[in-house]
Write a protein that holds these residues in place. Structure first.
Motif, PDB file in Angstrom:
ATOM      1  N   LYS A   2       0.826  -1.200   0.000  1.00 59.31           N
ATOM      2  CA  LYS A   2       0.000   0.000   0.000  1.00 59.31           C
ATOM      3  C   LYS A   2       0.869   1.262   0.000  1.00 59.31           C
ATOM      4  N   PHE A   3       0.240   2.358  -0.412  1.00 56.55           N
ATOM      5  CA  PHE A   3       0.940   3.632  -0.440  1.00 56.55           C
ATOM      6  C   PHE A   3       1.132   4.139   0.982  1.00 56.55           C
ATOM      7  N   LEU A 167       4.360  11.382  -4.463  1.00 59.73           N
ATOM      8  CA  LEU A 167       3.232  11.657  -5.349  1.00 59.73           C
ATOM      9  C   LEU A 167       2.260  12.597  -4.657  1.00 59.73           C
ATOM     10  N   GLY A 168       1.956  13.726  -5.299  1.00 58.53           N
ATOM     11  CA  GLY A 168       1.016  14.687  -4.746  1.00 58.53           C
ATOM     12  C   GLY A 168      -0.411  14.402  -5.188  1.00 58.53           C
ATOM     13  N   TYR A 178      -8.662   6.264  -4.869  1.00 60.72           N
ATOM     14  CA  TYR A 178      -8.109   5.268  -5.790  1.00 60.72           C
ATOM     15  C   TYR A 178      -6.739   4.801  -5.317  1.00 60.72           C
ATOM     16  N   LEU A 179      -5.885   5.741  -4.961  1.00 60.41           N
ATOM     17  CA  LEU A 179      -4.537   5.389  -4.535  1.00 60.41           C
ATOM     18  C   LEU A 179      -4.539   4.581  -3.236  1.00 60.41           C
ATOM     19  N   LEU A 194       2.742   9.152  -0.493  1.00 59.24           N
ATOM     20  CA  LEU A 194       1.625  10.046  -0.819  1.00 59.24           C
ATOM     21  C   LEU A 194       1.714  11.318   0.010  1.00 59.24           C
ATOM     22  N   ARG A 195       1.578  12.446  -0.666  1.00 59.55           N
ATOM     23  CA  ARG A 195       1.583  13.727   0.018  1.00 59.55           C
ATOM     24  C   ARG A 195       0.301  14.451  -0.356  1.00 59.55           C
ATOM     25  N   THR A 196      -0.587  14.645   0.592  1.00 56.99           N
ATOM     26  CA  THR A 196      -1.892  15.232   0.297  1.00 56.99           C
ATOM     27  C   THR A 196      -1.895  16.733   0.525  1.00 56.99           C
ATOM     28  N   PHE A 197      -2.712  17.414  -0.282  1.00 60.93           N
ATOM     29  CA  PHE A 197      -2.782  18.870  -0.269  1.00 60.93           C
ATOM     30  C   PHE A 197      -4.241  19.304  -0.186  1.00 60.93           C
ATOM     31  N   PRO A 198      -4.501  20.492   0.363  1.00 59.41           N
ATOM     32  CA  PRO A 198      -5.888  20.951   0.498  1.00 59.41           C
ATOM     33  C   PRO A 198      -6.552  21.279  -0.826  1.00 59.41           C
TER      34      PRO A 198
END
Length: 296
Positions: A2-3, A167-168, A178-179, A194-198
């Motif tokens: 998993k990511f 990955l953004g 999905y990711l 994984l790097r999440t953004f608002p």
């Protein structure tokens, strides 16, 4: 494997301003194209719930950081985009005003479930997991793709080639779901970070700065970024998980059938064709408007 996920929060106004500055003024050129008006349908208006009909408006939520679907023009105040034009045309057909509220993607579902909004028009992809609490009136289809810096300096080929890289992705989106729900196929010591953004703008800004190696977003959003930020980015050819996009209402909402009927009529009009052409989204139209992708 998993990511692995890391969350990064930025001041949204700052990153959006930076992206607009980098993209130039062509957003104004798109928005300047006039949209034909739509004649109100009295029969459809009568089918609206009394509370909506009496108020003369639909309270609609959106995340206005997702060009070309919905975003703010260069004045920072005027909301524009394909879904803004389409939503306003839908309101004309129904004989009501669309009262737009901009908020983060992650806040929209709770707002729908809690009854704060009648609907959401926000490029929302119709996923089975979401249908547990929401219903979709589907009128579009969109896939997901990878956005990289121009020249692809990291030699990104596909998601598998992102093993060991960053990955953004925007928080609260179908792309993040999905990711998180798919095995990356990477070895344990080289998982995708994984790097999440608002906002999607924030993810693209991070890509420009070299803080992520690629951004995973909707095809149409990536294509628009490439078009606007000339020579700065490129989109890879692979499209993942093409999915219907729809108007979102709370599960069991009395608006479901009338919105389905109204959208089915709207997509046959010259106004809708002009809106699609205006924003260059001819490849995303569907032959038939459905509820929950026709699966009930």
């Amino acid at each position: 494997m998993k990511f692995k996920r890391r969350t990064t929060m930025f001041a949204a106004a700052a990153v959006v301003a930076g992206l607009v500055a980098g993209c130039g003024s062509s957003a104004n050129e798109d928005s300047a194209t006039p949209t034909p008006s739509v004649e109100a349908n009295a029969t459809l208006n009568e089918k609206l719930p009394p509370s909506v009909r009496d108020a003369g408006k639909l309270n609609v939520a959106t995340d206005a950081t997702y060009p070309p679907m919905q975003f703010f023009d260069t004045d920072g105040k005027t909301m524009i985009g394909f879904e803004v034009d389409m939503g306003n045309a839908l309101g004309e057909l129904l004989g009501v005003k669309i009262d737009w509220t901009n908020l983060s993607a992650a806040s929209i579902a709770p707002g729908i479930e809690g009854g704060r909004f009648d609907a959401a028009i926000t490029s929302a992809q119709d996923l089975p997991e979401r249908r547990e609490v929401m219903t979709f009136v589907d009128y579009f289809k969109i896939g997901s793709s990878l956005l990289v810096q121009a020249g692809n300096p990291k030699s990104v080929a596909d998601l598998k080639s992102m093993c060991g890289r960053t990955l953004g992705v925007q928080a609260g989106t179908a792309q993040l779901m999905y990711l998180e729900n798919h095995d990356s196929g990477c070895p344990a010591d080289k998982s995708i970070q994984l790097r999440t953004f608002p906002t999607n703008d924030a993810a693209v800004t991070a890509l420009r700065a070299g803080q992520v190696d690629a951004v995973f977003s909707q095809d149409n959003a990536n294509a628009y970024v490439v078009k606007q930020a000339t020579g700065q980015f490129e989109m890879l050819d692979d499209s993942y998980d093409p999915t219907p996009v729809g108007i979102v209402v709370k599960k069991g909402s009395p608006l479901t059938d009338v919105l389905h009927e109204a959208m089915s009529e709207l997509v046959t009009t010259d106004a809708y064709s002009k809106i699609v052409e205006k924003w260059g989204l001819q490849k995303n139209v569907v032959d038939q408007v459905t509820i929950n992708n026709g699966e009930g």
